[in-house]
Design a protein around this motif. Sequence first.
Motif, mmCIF file in Angstrom:
data_model
loop_
_atom_site.group_PDB
_atom_site.id
_atom_site.type_symbol
_atom_site.label_atom_id
_atom_site.label_comp_id
_atom_site.label_asym_id
_atom_site.label_seq_id
_atom_site.Cartn_x
_atom_site.Cartn_y
_atom_site.Cartn_z
ATOM 1 N N GLY A 1 24.789 50.650 -45.328
ATOM 2 C CA GLY A 1 24.023 49.520 -44.807
ATOM 3 C C GLY A 1 24.027 48.358 -45.788
ATOM 4 O O GLY A 1 24.272 47.216 -45.387
ATOM 5 N N ILE A 2 23.801 48.662 -47.039
ATOM 6 C CA ILE A 2 23.745 47.588 -48.037
ATOM 7 C C ILE A 2 25.085 46.857 -48.105
ATOM 8 O O ILE A 2 25.145 45.631 -48.085
ATOM 9 C CB ILE A 2 23.386 48.164 -49.424
ATOM 10 N N PHE B 1 25.664 44.807 -45.044
ATOM 11 C CA PHE B 1 24.778 43.650 -45.063
ATOM 12 C C PHE B 1 25.370 42.523 -45.902
ATOM 13 O O PHE B 1 25.408 41.365 -45.495
ATOM 14 C CB PHE B 1 23.423 44.077 -45.623
ATOM 15 N N SER C 1 26.555 39.061 -44.259
ATOM 16 C CA SER C 1 25.868 37.834 -44.648
ATOM 17 C C SER C 1 26.784 37.105 -45.610
ATOM 18 O O SER C 1 27.439 37.704 -46.456
ATOM 19 C CB SER C 1 24.546 38.167 -45.313
#
Lengths: 628, 155
Positions: A360-361, A364, A368
């Motif tokens: 997830g990190i 992300f 982004s």
Amino acid sequence: MKQLNWFWILFSIWLLSLDHGWWMAAFFFLLTGSQRHQMEVWIVLLLSFRMLIPFSPDIPDQFQGRVIRLYDNSVLIENKGVRYQLITETRLTLDDWVEVEANWIETEDSSHFFAFDTHSYRLQNRIAGLCEARTLKVLQSSKSWRGWLQKKIETQPEALQPALFQLVLNQGKDDSSFLAECGFHYAMLLRLITGILGYFFKEDTVKRAEVFFTLFLLLILYFPMALVRIFFFLIFQKDGKRKSCLPFYGLLVYLFHPPLLHSLAFLIPVGLMLIPHDRSSRILFLVLIQSYFFYECHWISFVVFRWIQRAAAILSLLGWLQLITDLPFFTYSMHALEPFLQLESEIMIGLGKIPTFLFGIGLFHLFSSLKKKRTMGLLGVCFVLLTTGWVFPWAEVSVINVGQGDSLLIRLPLNRANILIDTGKKSASDKVLQFLKARGIRHLDALILTHQDEDHCGGKDILMEQMEIKEIIERYQEPFCLDSFCLVFLGPLKDYEEENDNSLILAFSLNGLDFLLMGDASSQAEKDLIQTYGRMHFDFVKIGHHGSHTSTSLAFLNSVSFSTALISSGVNNPYQHPDPLILKRLFSYGIAVLNTQQQGDITIGFTHFFNFLITSNQEFGIIKKVMK
Amino acid sequence: MGKLLIFFIVLLVSFWIQWHPWHGLDEPRTITVEVRGEIENPGLFVLEAPATVAVLMDQLEFKENASLDRLSFQQVLMDQEILIIPSKAEMEGTISINSATLEELMKLPGIGEVTAQRILDYRSEHGGFKRLEELMEVPGIKEAKYAKIKDQIRL
């Protein structure tokens, strides 16, 4: 900083309440960072009611449905959005309409951390269950193009059939081919064709031809999602900005085929579209995807990823030509290009649930628009953590779910030392290896085999091939020490007639918790143990012989006090371990039971501050030390 | 920063929904024991596991002629167990498996010298029998044999 649309956030959180919903949540959430359209919000709101209906299929005695997918010895039948997997010897054709009287088969698998998890796979793909047919009637035989192609493929030499199924019909017969599902070879194929046409015609004509050709493929192959995606972006992309149509594509998938949102076939193409278009980002993205879906990363796969795509595109084109013209284009080229495809099937193995947070990190930061250097740095760190197993910095003791058999892993923090006690059956060695590799373990400091039964040391040879093992211990010896950790041998105390009684009895202590591992020792060996050592206290005891009534005698329970019993046993095992009598005894003595049959993989972790327990059926607990 | 924060909140919520606590250890385990025979208040007794006979004893009101010879205070009670408190008259002539000699044990039906010796061995190894059923853990005594002698023995 970009402004956030609060509605999207709330919506994302709501989506989380669905099974594995966080995928969708993260996806929508991330998209909102850059896109905001009021219309979309309302569309999603309306359509999301569809998802309010949970998937709880009933399993009817008799059902009808259309054959939508072929596997090696089973087919997938769909009727009104619910799918049934049918094991059958009969040769069915795609798009046959069949009626089945079914005998439902219970799946004999409990959950795993890293190995393929049947239950979640079923849920994700809306498969109600697995059945055998008592009677099977083909009510209406297939008239679709797909069916025709399938029959055509079946006339080809047998060795070529799997590859043809994969590349032409988009049907991985063994379900392992993610390439076929993602449809990258179609994209390449289209590029190839438009490239050729570009020499002869004007740009407009080529564009139209591309759309036409995609539509043609779509109709023939009965709308595989991969092609739908390509078609969608062909039509809607404005000025080459594919990103701007992504939310609509998401909606489309969400509406017509929700399970796809979880699958690689959706995530890889979409992810590749979102990330910056340079090689390093792409490779890192693939690393992350692999680390999430598979138990280990294979570096070759993302280096040669592009080439596999190209090879597959060329092969599928030749496959089409061979099917249409009956000339052996495919047969010859297959020999040349086969190694590529082999590689693909080799690296794409079991589906697992590796900790989501890391993935997830990474995702992300990829999505982004952070500064590239920072993203790369962060992902680099993640990659190192993953491959070395430092993602799990704590020490742990894991009872690996190997079905009927035993396997227990002791791991000191940061992989300082790894000790494996027993390997399980030979057939379960995959599960053990997957577990080890997912933890970043490349060598074992010791492999301890308690005794020579197949369900305890069957996987020994395979493990020795694949892992570097420093020491193999099969006999009673002085305490085995590594760092500050010591493994004490309590038994066997003498030579017994019974082979099981000669099994090693081990004890160790980690971070204030005491463990006793009884191996397969029966009450006879238990008696001698009590006599020699007297009353003992432990926190966890792996009770003898998978919970059979020959072990865990009353005398043992009276002298050895412990709070939790660990049992390693297979679902529906023929010996009916653990024995109900033993379970009743444990209950009456106030002992909690953790059984791999129910809990799947069981991991007890030790950190500086507290000890905890997690199991693969998604239970967790903080272990307070309570002695009873 | 806000975006990052929200991302972690989403992560936390997802964890909260997917994982559920294991109550194995804290779960209250209660066992039910039925007591009959020579007591004033026969019936079901609910106790917290693990419970020994000593714990149960406080709740029982024995009749005058009740005999405790079949119970050990250290005996851990099993769930759904039925305890029958015999009268003193019934206990007359029974043999204590915890104190009988080899010759006395051999008087029991089906117990020869070898088995009797094994009983003695077990006794000395484990510090005595804590419940009658424990006799079945002596090698050579299976359920059938135990059923034959269980009315003639006490602890």
